[in-house]
Design an enzyme around this catalytic site. Structure first.
Site, PDB file in Angstrom:
ATOM      1  N   GLU A  58      48.027  49.092  45.150  1.00  9.25           N
ATOM      2  CA  GLU A  58      47.390  49.292  46.357  1.00  9.25           C
ATOM      3  C   GLU A  58      48.164  48.909  47.611  1.00  9.25           C
ATOM      4  O   GLU A  58      49.169  48.034  47.308  1.00  9.25           O
ATOM      5  CB  GLU A  58      46.313  48.444  46.158  1.00  9.25           C
ATOM      6  CG  GLU A  58      45.325  48.054  47.634  1.00  9.25           C
ATOM      7  CD  GLU A  58      44.219  47.257  47.446  1.00  9.25           C
ATOM      8  OE1 GLU A  58      44.122  46.402  46.675  1.00  9.25           O
ATOM      9  OE2 GLU A  58      43.202  47.578  47.854  1.00  9.25           O
ATOM     10  N   CYS A 277      40.090  47.559  47.436  1.00  6.16           N
ATOM     11  CA  CYS A 277      39.252  47.395  48.734  1.00  6.16           C
ATOM     12  C   CYS A 277      39.493  48.579  49.780  1.00  6.16           C
ATOM     13  O   CYS A 277      39.001  49.095  50.473  1.00  6.16           O
ATOM     14  CB  CYS A 277      39.197  46.091  49.203  1.00  6.16           C
ATOM     15  SG  CYS A 277      38.403  44.983  48.093  1.00  6.16           S
ATOM     16  N   ASN A 404      34.366  50.976  43.793  1.00 11.65           N
ATOM     17  CA  ASN A 404      35.642  49.717  43.240  1.00 11.65           C
ATOM     18  C   ASN A 404      34.782  48.478  43.673  1.00 11.65           C
ATOM     19  O   ASN A 404      34.195  48.280  45.105  1.00 11.65           O
ATOM     20  CB  ASN A 404      36.834  49.818  44.388  1.00 11.65           C
ATOM     21  CG  ASN A 404      37.456  48.641  44.196  1.00 11.65           C
ATOM     22  OD1 ASN A 404      38.220  48.080  43.227  1.00 11.65           O
ATOM     23  ND2 ASN A 404      37.522  47.687  45.194  1.00 11.65           N
ATOM     24  N   GLU A 405      34.275  47.608  42.858  1.00  9.23           N
ATOM     25  CA  GLU A 405      33.935  46.329  43.015  1.00  9.23           C
ATOM     26  C   GLU A 405      32.527  46.545  43.925  1.00  9.23           C
ATOM     27  O   GLU A 405      32.550  45.621  45.000  1.00  9.23           O
ATOM     28  CB  GLU A 405      34.762  45.326  43.766  1.00  9.23           C
ATOM     29  CG  GLU A 405      36.136  44.881  42.971  1.00  9.23           C
ATOM     30  CD  GLU A 405      36.697  43.839  43.268  1.00  9.23           C
ATOM     31  OE1 GLU A 405      36.414  43.291  44.334  1.00  9.23           O
ATOM     32  OE2 GLU A 405      37.593  43.342  42.640  1.00  9.23           O
TER      33      GLU A 405
HETATM   34  O1  AHR Z   1      43.919  43.207  43.944  1.00 11.97           O
HETATM   35  C1  AHR Z   1      43.467  42.729  45.329  1.00 11.97           C
HETATM   36  C2  AHR Z   1      41.940  43.166  45.587  1.00 11.97           C
HETATM   37  O2  AHR Z   1      41.304  42.463  44.562  1.00 11.97           O
HETATM   38  C3  AHR Z   1      41.596  44.532  45.356  1.00 11.97           C
HETATM   39  O3  AHR Z   1      41.758  45.357  46.604  1.00 11.97           O
HETATM   40  C4  AHR Z   1      40.113  44.650  45.319  1.00 11.97           C
HETATM   41  O4  AHR Z   1      39.610  45.646  44.225  1.00 11.97           O
HETATM   42  C5  AHR Z   1      39.965  43.103  44.429  1.00 11.97           C
HETATM   43  O5  AHR Z   1      38.975  42.421  45.055  1.00 11.97           O
END
Ligand code: AHR
Length: 687
Positions: A58, A277, A404-405
Site C-alpha cells: 500500500e 484504506c 477493505n475493512e
Molecule cells: O495497513 C495499514 C492500514 O491498516 C490499511 O490501509 C487498512 O486496511 C488497515 O486499517
C-alpha cells in the site's frame, strides 16, 4: 472442542547434544523437561495452499512516490495542493534559481495543459542579460528528501516543454524569437557542485517531450535537480522526471531496484495492491480508480493520498501487474466496494458513504473493464490499452478484492452485492475476495462473514493488528473454521507491541501464527503481513516489515520470519502434534503455549520442512519424531534467534537476529535443543 484440546491435537517435543541435534534409533523415554514434536512424516498429508504467503503493498509511509517508484523528482507535474497536506501547493518541493545575474519568475498555469487529468504546469519567464556569461534562471527540485546520486551511474531525464513569451511584445529576446530556448539540466550538490548535466534546445509553442541522460561524475546522497533557461524568454514545463537507469529489471517508469529486490527476496506468491484504506479513500471523491493510473504517465490523474500526502500514480496498475509478473507473484488487486473509508473526513468510524446508486452502473463497468484490461485479448477495448503499454499478452488475473475493512451496513451490502453479481455474471472465472471489517472479531466481523455466506463469496479478507500474546493465545483460531464456508485471506496482520516496535518477540509471535496458518492452509488460502514498507522520517504507521531511506534498506526481524516461511513453503501439511514436557505445568511462560510447530512437504522437491517456534525465554529440550521414516536424512537447519525478546534491529547496526544455517543429519527420532526465543527450520532433503 476447546482451544486447548485443539492445540494438543495440532502440534507435539529431546535431550540436546552439543550440536543441538542427536540421532536416536528408538523411542527411549524422554526427560521430564522434554517436549515431543511428532510429525506424520510418511503420510501423504493434506493438500494446502501453495500460495499461502504473499505481500500487501500500500502507498502508506511514502512506500510508492519517494519509495518503490523510482522517480526522483517530487511533485514532477505541479499537482500538489493543500488537499494533499497542510501547507502544500503546486510549487512544493521546487525553488527558483538565479545564476550570474539571470533573473525571472514563475507562474503555475492551467490554461493549456498537456492533458486535462494533469491540469497544472509551470511557466518560467527568464530575463537573461545578453552580456552576462553564465547567467541563467530556472528551477530546482529537492527530490524526496534530496536526490540520491551515485557516481558513474546513468540517469534518464525527461520533461514536457513548449516555448512561450516568444515575441518581443511579450518580453522575449529578439534573438530568440523563432529560435529554440537553450536549457541546461543539472544534478547539483546542495552547495552547487555540478554532479552531471545535459543540454536541450526547446523549439516551438506546442507541448512535446524531450529526453536525455546524465551520467553522474560524482556522488551525493542529497542532490538537487536543476533546470536552467539560458536566454531571455519563456518556457512552459511539466512532468519533469529523473529516473535512475538502473531500475528493477531495467523497466522504464520502473521501480527502485533495491526495494523491489527486497520484496522479490521474500518469494511472495502474490501481491495485494494498491491498499488498504488507500483503495476506498478519504471520501467518495478520493476512491482509487484504476483507470486513472494506466496509460502514459503524463495523462494519469494523481490525487491526494489519504495517508496525508500525494499519489502521482506513476506507479499504477500496469506497473503493479508488471512487477507481479517480473517476480512470479499473482496480482491481487483490490477495488472499493462502492463505499469510501469509514474513517473518512477525519471522523473515525462515521463517514462511510456509498457511491450514489445512479452512478453504480458506471462504477461496476469500471470493475468489469479492469478484468478486460488485465485478461482481455489485445484487440479488445481495454486489452488494447494494456497492449499499448507494451504487454499484448494477458496478465492472467484470477483474484479480485472488493472492499477493505468496510462497515457492513446497508450501503455497503447493496453496492457489494451489485459488484459481486456483475462479476459473477460476466467473469465467473474471477475469484472475488470479500471483507470482514477491520478487526479479528466484533460486529463487522460477524456481519461480514454472514453476508459472505449469503452470497457464497469464495474468499474473505480478515485483518488484525494485536499484541504478541494474542497471537500465541489464538493459534487454534482457524482449526475451528468451517471448511464448507468461504476460505480466508488474512490480508493484514502484525503483532503489535505497546510501543509498536519490531521486536524479536513480535516476530516470533507472527512465526507461531504462521505455523498455525500452514496447518490450516486448507482454509486459509493467502496471508500477508501489513504494512510492507516505511520510509524513515515519513512514516504514518508502525510497525512495518521493511524500513528504508533514499539510499538504504532495513529489513526487520519480522521480515526474516516472512522470508523463512516464504522460502520453505509446502503444498501438503503433515500432521504435527506437540506433547508437552512432563514437568510443564502450562501455567508458566515456559508452557507449550510458547511452543509452536508445523511440518509441510514441498512436492516439487519432495523435501520435508519442519518449523519450530520457541517463544520461551530459555532453551527448550525437544524430541522430534519423524513418524514413518525408516532412516535418517540430510537436513539444512536454519535458526533465527536472539537473547533479548525486546531487541529490534537498528538502522546501520548489525541486525539483532540473523538466520544461521548449517547442515545436519537427522535420525527418524532426534533430539534438539531449541534456543530461547527462536524459530528453527529443518529442511530435510528427499532421499
Ligand atoms: O495497513 C495499514 C492500514 O491498516 C490499511 O490501509 C487498512 O486496511 C488497515 O486499517
Amino acid at each position: 472442542m476447546s482451544t486447548d484440546t485443539l492445540y494438543a491435537l495440532s502440534v507435539q517435543i529431546v535431550a540436546p547434544s552439543a550440536s543441538g541435534t542427536s540421532a536416536r534409533s528408538d523411542s527411549a523415554p524422554t526427560a521430564p523437561d522434554t517436549a515431543t514434536i511428532t510429525v506424520a512424516a510418511a503420510s501423504p498429508g493434506k493438500a494446502i495452499s501453495s500460495d499461502l504467503l504473499g505481500v500487501f503493498f500500500e502507498d502508506i509511509n511514502y512506500s510508492a512516490d519517494g519509495g518503490l517508484y523510482a522517480e526522483l523528482i517530487q511533485n514532477r507535474s505541479f499537482e500538489y495542493s493543500s488537499a494533499d497536506s497542510f501547507g502544500w501547493h503546486a510549487f512544493t518541493a521546487w525553488e527558483l534559481v538565479s545564476r550570474a545575474g539571470g533573473s525571472g519568475n514563475v507562474v503555475i498555469d492551467r490554461a493549456l495543459p498537456i492533458h486535462p487529468d494533469n491540469p497544472h504546469y509551470v511557466v518560467v519567464r527568464a530575463d537573461i542579460p545578453a552580456d552576462a556569461p553564465g547567467a541563467a534562471f530556472g528551477l530546482l527540485n529537492l527530490g524526496f528528501d534530496g536526490i540520491p546520486v551515485r557516481a558513474g551511474e546513468a540517469y534518464d531525464v525527461s520533461f514536457f516543454a513548449r516555448q512561450c513569451y516568444m515575441g518581443e511584445q511579450w518580453g522575449g529576446d529578439s534573438d530568440i524569437v523563432g529560435r529554440p530556448m537553450p536549457v541546461l539540466v543539472r544534478l547539483e550538490s546542495a552547495d552547487g557542485r555540478v554532479l552531471g548535466e545535459t543540454a536541450f534546445e526547446i523549439a516551438g509553442g506546442d507541448w512535446h517531450r524531450v529526453s536525455g541522460e546524465i551520467v553522474a561524475r560524482a556522488a551525493d546522497d542529497s542532490a538537487r535537480f536543476v533546470v536552467l533557461l539560458l536566454k531571455k524568454g519563456g518556457l512552459a514545463l511539466d512532468e519533469l522526471s529523473l529516473f535512475p537507469r538502473n531500475t528493477f529489471r531495467g523497466r522504464k517508469n520502473g521501480l527502485r531496484a533495491d526495494l523491489a529486490q527486497v520484496i522479490a527476496d521474500l518469494k511472495p506468491r502474490f501481491i495485494r495492491f494498491p491498499g488498504g484504506c488507500l483503495v476506498h479513500g478519504n471520501g467518495l471523491g478520493n476512491i482509487y480508480h484504476w483507470k486513472n493510473t494506466v496509460g502514459p504517465v503524463e495523462r494519469r490523474k494523481g490525487q491526494p493520498n489519504l495517508w496525508g500526502y500525494h499519489q502521482s500514480v506513476g506507479l499504477g496498475y500496469f506497473e503493479y501487474f508488471q512487477f507481479c509478473e517480473d517476480i512470479g507473484a499473482m496480482p491481487l488487486p483490490v477495488v472499493a466496494a462502492g463505499v469510501c473509508c469509514q474513517n473518512s473526513a477525519h471522523s473515525p468510524g462515521r463517514c462511510q458513504h456509498g457511491i450514489p446508486l445512479a452512478e453504480m452502473p458506471a462504477y461496476i463497468q469500471d470493475v468489469l473493464d479492469l478484468v478486460e484490461w488485465a485478461n482481455g485479448p489485445a484487440d479488445s477495448k481495454w486489452g488494447a490499452v494494456r497492449a499499448a503499454a507494451g504487454h499484448p499478452a494477458p496478465f492472467g488475473l484470477k483474484y479480485l478484492g472488493v472492499g477493505n475493512e468496510d462497515k457492513i451496513n446497508a450501503d455497503f451490502r447493496e453496492r457489494f452485492h451489485l459488484i459481486h453479481d456483475a462479476l459473477r455474471e460476466k467473469h465467473p472465472e474471477i475469484v472475488v475476495v470479500g471483507t470482514s471489517g477491520p478487526f479479528a472479531r466484533g460486529e463487522d466481523f460477524e456481519l461480514g462473514w454472514r453476508f459472505a455466506a449469503e452470497l457464497s463469496v469464495p474468499l474473505i479478507d480478515e485483518h488484525y493488528y494485536l499484541p504478541p500474546d494474542w497471537f500465541w493465545e489464538n493459534l487454534g483460531r482457524y482449526d475451528a473454521y468451517d471448511r464448507a464456508k468461504s476460505a480466508v485471506y488474512l490480508g493484514e496482520y502484525a503483532a503489535h507491541e505497546k510501543d509498536r516496535r519490531n521486536t524479536l518477540r513480535s516476530a516470533l509471535a507472527e512465526a507461531a501464527c504462521l505455523t498455525a496458518l500452514e496447518r490450516n492452509a486448507d482454509v486459509v488460502r493467502f496471508a500477508s503481513y501489513a504494512p510492507l514498507f516505511a520510509k524513515r522520517g515519513r512514516t504514518q504507521w508502525s510497525p512495518d516489515l521493511v524500513y528504508f531511506t533514499n539510499t538504504a534498506v532495513y529489513p526487520s526481524i519480522n521480515y526474516e520470519v516472512q522470508k523463512l516461511f516464504g522460502h520453505h513453503a509446502g503444498d501438503r501439511y503433515l500432521e504435527t502434534t506437540i506433547r508437552p514436557a512432563a514437568n510443564d505445568t502450562s501455567a508458566s511462560p515456559e508452557s507449550p503455549r510458547m511452543l509452536a510447530a508445523s511440518a509441510v512437504r514441498d512436492t516439487a522437491t519432495g523435501d520435508l520442512i519442519v518449523k519450530i517456534v520457541n517463544g520461551a525465554g530459555s532453551a527448550r529440550s525437544l524430541r522430534i519424531e519423524l513418524a514413518g521414516l525408516a532412516s535418517g536424512l540430510a537436513a539444512t537447519r536454519i535458526v533465527l534467534s536472539g537473547p533479548d525478546p525486546d531487541a529490534a534491529n537498528a538502522d546501520d547496526l548489525p541486525p539483532v537476529a540473523v538466520p544461521r544455517t548449517d547442515t545436519v543429519r537427522v535420525a527418524p527420532v532426534f533430539d534438539y535443543l531449541a534456543p530461547a526465543h527462536s524459530l528453527t527450520v529443518f529442511r530435510l532433503t528427499a532421499a
